[in-house]
Scaffold this active site. Structure first.
Site, PDB file in Angstrom:
ATOM      1  N   ASP A   1       0.832  -1.284  -0.125  1.00 10.19           N
ATOM      2  CA  ASP A   1      -0.190  -0.179   0.029  1.00 10.19           C
ATOM      3  C   ASP A   1       0.950   1.252   0.140  1.00 10.19           C
ATOM      4  OD1 ASP A   1       0.911  -0.522   2.398  1.00 10.19           O
ATOM      5  OD2 ASP A   1      -1.047  -0.049   3.489  1.00 10.19           O
TER       6      ASP A   1
ATOM      7  N   GLU B   1      12.428  -3.165  12.578  1.00  4.24           N
ATOM      8  CA  GLU B   1      13.419  -2.698  11.751  1.00  4.24           C
ATOM      9  C   GLU B   1      14.837  -2.528  12.706  1.00  4.24           C
ATOM     10  OE1 GLU B   1      10.574  -1.013  12.598  1.00  4.24           O
ATOM     11  OE2 GLU B   1       9.672  -0.644  10.452  1.00  4.24           O
TER      12      GLU B   1
END
Ligand code: UDP
Ligand code: MN
Length: 251
Positions: A114, A200
């Site tokens: 997206d 991350e």
């Protein structure tokens, strides 16, 4: 010859899925030497996803990995309750280690279905030596979340305001990793066992990276080539919701 970009996309079934994947495939097919690793959050491959992939003409791997029920967000849950894409990105890392051992040149990028991508992003990804970083638009309550670059062109920190104490306070879209680094650390993966926002940091720390290893890209992090856009959940009548449940919109 150009290093291959391995573009990893987790994707899940929802009314907007076909639209998202069509838009993303229209972007990716403009890019030379790109290999799309599309990972369905499902118990099998769906024919409709296969069709989008086939029409894209891209080199690809079509794999799947179902998020366990207790880790799956419901429509009512706030999206930050649990990390999304964990199983799927890990399935892609496993696929890479199984299928790309011995491949010399390549760069890995985690590109959600997206987000919005400027084609110039792909030149940056391809040029990454170890770990490249760049700004991301509209994320973390900022218009632009970005590494901060000092006078000598060196990375001096991050402008992030959400959990800035994280070792790497950056979004999944903000970095790319050299293939060799992934191949050299075979146990590194995403996990549910870290606090919110630490996927991350967990990955990059596991790869033995410290902030001084990061390569600032996108013209000293002055350009925005990727945006963390989010598609509004479509309003549907009860009948349409039923139709959606019982049919595979992508089939
Ligand atoms: N995703 C998935 N399963 C889920 C929810 C999300 O595979 O149950 C995928 C989704 O299609 C997207 C990525 O994981 O490619 C990140 O999810 P999302 O865009 O919802 O997260 P956000 O942008 O809010 O962080
Ligand atoms: Mn998203």
């Amino acid at each position: 010859d150009l290093p291959m970009i391995y573009f990893i996309t987790p994707t899940h079934y929802r009314p907007e899925q076909r639209a998202e994947l069509t838009r993303l495939s229209n972007t990716l097919r403009q890019v030379p030497n790109l290999f799309w690793i599309l990972v369905e959050d499902a118990e099998k491959r769906s024919p409709g996803v296969a069709e989008v992939l086939a029409r894209s003409k891209l080199q690809h791997a079509h794999i799947f990995s179902l998020t366990p029920a207790d880790k799956k967000l419901t429509d009512k849950d706030k999206n930050w309750k649990l990390p999304r894409g964990v199983e799927q990105r890990n399935a892609a890392l496993t696929w890479i280690r199984t299928n790309l051992a011995g491949i010399q040149k390549g760069v890995i990028y985690f590109g959600d279905d997206d987000n919005s991508y400027d084609l110039r992003l792909f030149d940056e990804i391809r040029a990454v030596k170890k770990v490249g970083v760049w700004p991301v638009g509209i994320v973390g309550s900022l218009l632009v979340e970005t590494p901060v670059i000092g006078a000598e062109g060196k990375l001096t920190g991050f402008n992030s305001i959400w959990k800035p104490e994280r070792p790497f306070p950056i979004d999944m879209a903000a970095f790319a990793v050299n293939l060799q680094l992934i191949l050299a650390h075979e146990d590194v993966a995403f996990t549910y066992e870290v606090p919110r926002g630490y996927q991350e940091s967990h990955l990059l720390s596991g790869l033995g990276i410290s902030a001084s290893d990061l390569e600032p890209m996108a013209d000293h992090c002055s350009k925005v080539y990727v945006w963390h856009t989010r598609t509004e959940k479509s309003k549907l009548t009860a009948t349409e919701r039923e139709k959606f449940k019982s049919s595979n919109l992508l089939a």
